[in-house]
Design a protein around this motif. Structure first.
Motif, PDB file in Angstrom:
ATOM      1  N   PRO A 164      17.372  76.144  80.097  1.00  0.00           N
ATOM      2  CA  PRO A 164      17.560  74.701  80.347  1.00  0.00           C
ATOM      3  C   PRO A 164      18.803  74.390  81.166  1.00  0.00           C
ATOM      4  O   PRO A 164      18.798  73.469  81.989  1.00  0.00           O
ATOM      5  N   GLN A 165      19.868  75.156  80.971  1.00  0.00           N
ATOM      6  CA  GLN A 165      21.074  74.927  81.766  1.00  0.00           C
ATOM      7  C   GLN A 165      20.824  75.229  83.240  1.00  0.00           C
ATOM      8  O   GLN A 165      21.181  74.437  84.122  1.00  0.00           O
ATOM      9  N   ALA A 166      20.206  76.372  83.514  1.00  0.00           N
ATOM     10  CA  ALA A 166      19.954  76.762  84.904  1.00  0.00           C
ATOM     11  C   ALA A 166      18.958  75.818  85.566  1.00  0.00           C
ATOM     12  O   ALA A 166      19.130  75.430  86.731  1.00  0.00           O
ATOM     13  N   ALA A 220      12.454  63.773  85.448  1.00  0.00           N
ATOM     14  CA  ALA A 220      11.615  62.587  85.636  1.00  0.00           C
ATOM     15  C   ALA A 220      12.208  61.666  86.698  1.00  0.00           C
ATOM     16  O   ALA A 220      11.489  61.161  87.576  1.00  0.00           O
ATOM     17  N   VAL A 221      13.514  61.449  86.638  1.00  0.00           N
ATOM     18  CA  VAL A 221      14.171  60.582  87.623  1.00  0.00           C
ATOM     19  C   VAL A 221      14.065  61.180  89.024  1.00  0.00           C
ATOM     20  O   VAL A 221      13.720  60.489  89.996  1.00  0.00           O
ATOM     21  N   VAL A 241      17.377  71.345  89.263  1.00  0.00           N
ATOM     22  CA  VAL A 241      16.792  70.015  89.455  1.00  0.00           C
ATOM     23  C   VAL A 241      17.832  69.040  90.002  1.00  0.00           C
ATOM     24  O   VAL A 241      17.549  68.254  90.916  1.00  0.00           O
ATOM     25  N   ALA A 242      19.043  69.088  89.455  1.00  0.00           N
ATOM     26  CA  ALA A 242      20.102  68.204  89.954  1.00  0.00           C
ATOM     27  C   ALA A 242      20.428  68.518  91.407  1.00  0.00           C
ATOM     28  O   ALA A 242      20.603  67.601  92.232  1.00  0.00           O
ATOM     29  N   GLU A 272      17.430  66.497  77.954  1.00  0.00           N
ATOM     30  CA  GLU A 272      18.189  66.008  79.101  1.00  0.00           C
ATOM     31  C   GLU A 272      17.586  66.507  80.408  1.00  0.00           C
ATOM     32  O   GLU A 272      17.550  65.782  81.407  1.00  0.00           O
ATOM     33  N   LEU A 273      17.096  67.748  80.401  1.00  0.00           N
ATOM     34  CA  LEU A 273      16.424  68.279  81.584  1.00  0.00           C
ATOM     35  C   LEU A 273      15.190  67.452  81.916  1.00  0.00           C
ATOM     36  O   LEU A 273      14.926  67.146  83.086  1.00  0.00           O
TER      37      LEU A 273
END
Length: 247
Positions: free
Chosen positions: A70-72, A221-222, A77-78, A215-216
């Protein structure tokens, strides 16, 4: 006409090749990233754990699926969202150097986050070394940063409309506003206490070490919605990038 069509196919082919190479490089770096850490996991075990899926109880399963993946993925994604936003911004301004820093959006967001930390107490000191300084209300801090960056965008557009909507006007307005928010941010950092100052600096650095699957999902989604909108408007951006005469 035939020559132009061949040139266009060559151009598209090069872009597709760069995109494919970038995706492959991203996958390789992703696997390497989740294999290193406090516990080094061999790449074959990483690949096997990924294909096995979540739900395992082993050390590698928990380390990968609960923490590292999830961190990676959050970082990927960011980064993708920032890249897409940067492309749209460069297209609108017809300037390859255009960025959130150029228009003052980054400094405005940092100022908004600092206001959220200062006024709403979003920065605290944790009880452990790993969580020595945390932003205990990241959603409120993010909303404050978004509101200030959105307000800055509105100001720049208003100035461009009054003075004439040219890319040069927007960039100059952004540079001026960026300096204003930068000065305001330094003033806030001067008056806050050590904990709040550390929280502001920590937020500016950025961090995905506490990212979870929930949070991911929110970030994805955004980014997906915004990317879909920009994709639907891709021909409009191409027309803007080509210039007024071509458009």
């Amino acid at each position: 006409m035939k020559h132009n069509a061949e040139d266009y196919k060559t151009y598209v082919g090069k872009k597709a090749g760069i995109l494919i190479a970038g995706i492959i490089l991203c996958v390789v770096l992703f696997l390497i990233t989740i294999s290193v850490g406090a516990i080094t996991i061999p790449l074959p075990d990483v690949i096997a754990t990924i294909f096995k899926g979540p739900g395992g109880t082993g050390l590698f399963d928990r380390a990968l699926w609960n923490i590292r993946i999830p961190q990676a993925l959050t970082a990927v994604v960011a980064g993708a969202g920032l890249a897409i936003a940067g492309v749209a911004m460069q297209s609108v301004l017809r300037n390859p150097l255009a960025s959130p820093f150029t228009l003052g959006l980054s400094n405005a967001a940092a100022f908004g986050a600092a206001v959220g930390i200062l006024l709403f107490g979003a920065g605290t000191t944790g009880s452990t070394v790993a969580n020595a300084v945390v932003v205990n209300n990241p959603y409120l801090t993010t909303i404050c940063a978004f509101v200030f960056s959105l307000a800055t965008t509105a100001i720049i557009l208003a100035i461009a409309k009054i003075r004439g909507a040219t890319p040069e006007t927007m960039v100059l307005a952004g540079v001026a506003i960026s300096s204003l928010f930068s000065a305001g941010l330094m003033a806030i950092q001067y008056f806050v206490d050590d904990t709040q100052l550390a929280s502001i600096v920590f937020w500016q650095f950025g961090d995905v070490s506490r990212a979870s699957w929930s949070e991911l999902g929110l970030i994805a989604a955004v980014v997906a919605v915004c990317s879909l909108y920009l994709f639907c408007k891709r021909w409009d951006f191409n027309a803007i990038d080509a210039g007024e005469e071509t458009a």
